[in-house]
Design a protein around this motif. Structure first.
Motif, PDB file in Angstrom:
ATOM      1  N   HIS A 295       0.827  -1.205   0.000  1.00  8.68           N
ATOM      2  CA  HIS A 295       0.000   0.000   0.000  1.00  8.68           C
ATOM      3  C   HIS A 295       0.864   1.258   0.000  1.00  8.68           C
ATOM      4  O   HIS A 295       1.853   1.341   0.720  1.00  8.68           O
ATOM      5  N   VAL A 296       0.476   2.244  -0.805  1.00  8.25           N
ATOM      6  CA  VAL A 296       1.146   3.548  -0.835  1.00  8.25           C
ATOM      7  C   VAL A 296       0.241   4.578  -0.167  1.00  8.25           C
ATOM      8  O   VAL A 296      -0.934   4.719  -0.533  1.00  8.25           O
ATOM      9  N   MET A 297       0.775   5.271   0.826  1.00 11.10           N
ATOM     10  CA  MET A 297      -0.014   6.270   1.540  1.00 11.10           C
ATOM     11  C   MET A 297      -0.371   7.438   0.617  1.00 11.10           C
ATOM     12  O   MET A 297       0.444   7.911  -0.170  1.00 11.10           O
ATOM     13  N   THR A 298      -1.599   7.904   0.747  1.00 10.54           N
ATOM     14  CA  THR A 298      -2.088   9.030  -0.052  1.00 10.54           C
ATOM     15  C   THR A 298      -1.750  10.348   0.637  1.00 10.54           C
ATOM     16  O   THR A 298      -1.391  10.386   1.825  1.00 10.54           O
ATOM     17  N   LEU A 299      -1.913  11.444  -0.087  1.00  9.85           N
ATOM     18  CA  LEU A 299      -1.669  12.765   0.499  1.00  9.85           C
ATOM     19  C   LEU A 299      -2.609  13.008   1.675  1.00  9.85           C
ATOM     20  O   LEU A 299      -2.219  13.602   2.686  1.00  9.85           O
ATOM     21  N   GLU A 300      -3.828  12.528   1.570  1.00  8.84           N
ATOM     22  CA  GLU A 300      -4.790  12.710   2.662  1.00  8.84           C
ATOM     23  C   GLU A 300      -4.354  11.937   3.913  1.00  8.84           C
ATOM     24  O   GLU A 300      -4.503  12.436   5.044  1.00  8.84           O
ATOM     25  N   GLU A 301      -3.823  10.745   3.730  1.00 11.93           N
ATOM     26  CA  GLU A 301      -3.314   9.975   4.876  1.00 11.93           C
ATOM     27  C   GLU A 301      -2.139  10.692   5.534  1.00 11.93           C
ATOM     28  O   GLU A 301      -2.043  10.763   6.767  1.00 11.93           O
ATOM     29  N   TRP A 302      -1.234  11.223   4.719  1.00 15.37           N
ATOM     30  CA  TRP A 302      -0.097  11.968   5.276  1.00 15.37           C
ATOM     31  C   TRP A 302      -0.581  13.214   6.016  1.00 15.37           C
ATOM     32  O   TRP A 302      -0.085  13.530   7.106  1.00 15.37           O
ATOM     33  N   LYS A 303      -1.535  13.911   5.438  1.00 19.20           N
ATOM     34  CA  LYS A 303      -2.055  15.122   6.079  1.00 19.20           C
ATOM     35  C   LYS A 303      -2.617  14.809   7.456  1.00 19.20           C
ATOM     36  O   LYS A 303      -2.344  15.532   8.435  1.00 19.20           O
ATOM     37  N   ARG A 304      -3.360  13.733   7.560  1.00 16.20           N
ATOM     38  CA  ARG A 304      -3.936  13.329   8.846  1.00 16.20           C
ATOM     39  C   ARG A 304      -2.848  12.986   9.849  1.00 16.20           C
ATOM     40  O   ARG A 304      -2.909  13.383  11.022  1.00 16.20           O
ATOM     41  N   LEU A 305      -1.818  12.266   9.395  1.00 16.92           N
ATOM     42  CA  LEU A 305      -0.726  11.884  10.286  1.00 16.92           C
ATOM     43  C   LEU A 305       0.057  13.121  10.754  1.00 16.92           C
ATOM     44  O   LEU A 305       0.431  13.219  11.928  1.00 16.92           O
TER      45      LEU A 305
ATOM     46  N   GLN B 260      -1.133  16.124  11.071  1.00 15.30           N
ATOM     47  CA  GLN B 260      -2.000  16.823  12.029  1.00 15.30           C
ATOM     48  C   GLN B 260      -1.914  16.183  13.411  1.00 15.30           C
ATOM     49  O   GLN B 260      -1.852  16.886  14.433  1.00 15.30           O
ATOM     50  N   LEU B 261      -1.897  14.867  13.451  1.00 17.38           N
ATOM     51  CA  LEU B 261      -1.779  14.152  14.725  1.00 17.38           C
ATOM     52  C   LEU B 261      -0.414  14.408  15.365  1.00 17.38           C
ATOM     53  O   LEU B 261      -0.315  14.588  16.581  1.00 17.38           O
ATOM     54  N   SER B 262       0.641  14.446  14.548  1.00 14.43           N
ATOM     55  CA  SER B 262       1.973  14.737  15.060  1.00 14.43           C
ATOM     56  C   SER B 262       2.032  16.142  15.656  1.00 14.43           C
ATOM     57  O   SER B 262       2.643  16.363  16.714  1.00 14.43           O
ATOM     58  N   ASP B 263       1.402  17.096  14.994  1.00 10.68           N
ATOM     59  CA  ASP B 263       1.358  18.468  15.520  1.00 10.68           C
ATOM     60  C   ASP B 263       0.614  18.522  16.849  1.00 10.68           C
ATOM     61  O   ASP B 263       0.998  19.258  17.764  1.00 10.68           O
ATOM     62  N   ARG B 264      -0.439  17.736  16.944  1.00  8.23           N
ATOM     63  CA  ARG B 264      -1.262  17.764  18.155  1.00  8.23           C
ATOM     64  C   ARG B 264      -0.595  17.054  19.328  1.00  8.23           C
ATOM     65  O   ARG B 264      -0.639  17.545  20.463  1.00  8.23           O
ATOM     66  N   TYR B 265       0.051  15.919  19.067  1.00  4.67           N
ATOM     67  CA  TYR B 265       0.564  15.091  20.167  1.00  4.67           C
ATOM     68  C   TYR B 265       2.088  15.091  20.279  1.00  4.67           C
ATOM     69  O   TYR B 265       2.625  14.561  21.252  1.00  4.67           O
ATOM     70  N   GLY B 266       2.789  15.655  19.295  1.00  9.73           N
ATOM     71  CA  GLY B 266       4.229  15.847  19.408  1.00  9.73           C
ATOM     72  C   GLY B 266       5.094  14.634  19.121  1.00  9.73           C
ATOM     73  O   GLY B 266       6.287  14.645  19.431  1.00  9.73           O
ATOM     74  N   PHE B 267       4.553  13.574  18.522  1.00  8.57           N
ATOM     75  CA  PHE B 267       5.362  12.396  18.239  1.00  8.57           C
ATOM     76  C   PHE B 267       6.180  12.593  16.951  1.00  8.57           C
ATOM     77  O   PHE B 267       5.857  13.428  16.102  1.00  8.57           O
ATOM     78  N   VAL B 268       7.243  11.799  16.820  1.00 10.57           N
ATOM     79  CA  VAL B 268       8.103  11.795  15.631  1.00 10.57           C
ATOM     80  C   VAL B 268       7.625  10.714  14.676  1.00 10.57           C
ATOM     81  O   VAL B 268       7.173   9.643  15.112  1.00 10.57           O
ATOM     82  N   ILE B 269       7.713  10.987  13.389  1.00  9.21           N
ATOM     83  CA  ILE B 269       7.319  10.030  12.356  1.00  9.21           C
ATOM     84  C   ILE B 269       8.577   9.469  11.697  1.00  9.21           C
ATOM     85  O   ILE B 269       9.420  10.226  11.206  1.00  9.21           O
TER      86      ILE B 269
END
Length: 293
Positions: free
Chosen positions: A137-147, A149-158
């Motif tokens: 599976h290849v992540m879509t732009l929408e999936e990246w955008k959601r991730l 946003q979650l990183s901004d909210r919770y401060g985790f590293v990707i």
């Protein structure tokens, strides 16, 4: 490819020198130039946002040691099924692995909405793999955008594992990468994002142990410091062979052609017995078994 071996041979006198953890500037520049071409990036500083690694397997593993703070609740999120390094890295870092099932019913995507707010608050690191191992599976732009946003909210590293990014089946339609998605969404600093890429699959040289990490300069500065302690600097002959590999695309195009040919021949034989289809990218047929795994 012969030209990679020739570049390696020409650089053999380099074994008389200790290599630097950061690698030679020419290698970082070659990597940054390739990434800029491949992902249409306008900003990627080879001095601060690129770091060569001795294969992404060891980098994916050691990266968790840099990111995880075991003095507080520490969770590491990973897809399931997963590359076993994600789990091992989390456990050694003193974190608890959390798994998001990726199933055919959901298009093999990670269902980020499955975690509660309380669970997200303990997540310090998220491993993603796109193209997915083994789902393709290849992540879509929408999936990246959601991730993001979650990183901004919770401060985790990707930590974005993109080792299969160059194995796809239609020229001109390369899989979306994490840095590319970040740039398209206006995140040119790549904050809290590090991508991992390798020559192993792209150039069919897994024994060279050559890859790189790129992204957030602050995160990479800490990772580079940690790497000086565990002695994984890439040898100079491998660095020069890697420069040659990153600067050439013809052998990669041929590699893709051969993989596509194999998929076209193998899939019709296997699919009637074990349901499967050609993936978005990567080199796996992820077959449904007749009984539960």
């Amino acid at each position: 490819p012969p030209f990679i071996l020739e570049a390696y041979a020409r650089a053999l006198p380099g074994v008389a020198s200790y290599p630097l953890t950061a690698g030679i500037p020419e290698l970082r520049e070659a990597i940054a130039a390739w990434a800029a071409r491949r992902y249409q990036l306008k900003t990627l500083d080879p001095a601060t946002q690129v770091l060569p690694v001795s294969g992404t397997r060891e980098a994916l593993f050691s990266f968790a040691q840099t990111v995880i703070d075991r003095t507080r609740g520490a969770h590491v999120l990973a897809p399931n099924p997963f590359y076993q390094i994600y789990e091992g890295a989390a456990l050694l870092a003193g974190a608890k692995p959390i798994y998001l099932a990726t199933t055919a019913d959901d298009g093999f995507r990670m269902r980020f909405e499955a975690l509660t707010d309380g669970e997200w608050r303990n997540v310090q690191l998220v491993y993603v793999c796109s193209p997915g191992n083994p789902t393709g599976h290849v992540m879509t732009l929408e999936e990246w955008k959601r991730l993001f946003q979650l990183s901004d909210r919770y401060g985790f590293v990707i930590a974005s594992d993109e080792c299969y990014s160059e194995i796809y089946f239609e020229e001109g339609k390369a899989p979306l990468g994490s840095l590319q998605a970040a740039a398209e969404l206006g995140r040119d600093s790549y904050r809290r994002l590090v991508m991992f890429c390798s020559l192993s699959k792209r150039s069919s040289v897994p024994g060279m142990r050559s890859g790189f990490v790129a992204g957030d300069a602050d995160v990479l500065q800490k990772f580079s410091l940690y790497r000086t302690y565990h002695g994984t600097a890439m040898s100079l002959p491998v660095q020069h062979a890697s420069i040659a590999a990153w600067q050439d695309e013809a052998h990669v195009v041929e590699n893709r052609r051969l993989y596509a040919q194999k998929f076209e021949k193998a899939t019709p034989i296997i699919a009637p017995r074990l349901p499967c289809s050609i993936p978005d990218a990567a080199f796996y047929l992820w077959a449904r078994t007749p009984v539960s795994d």
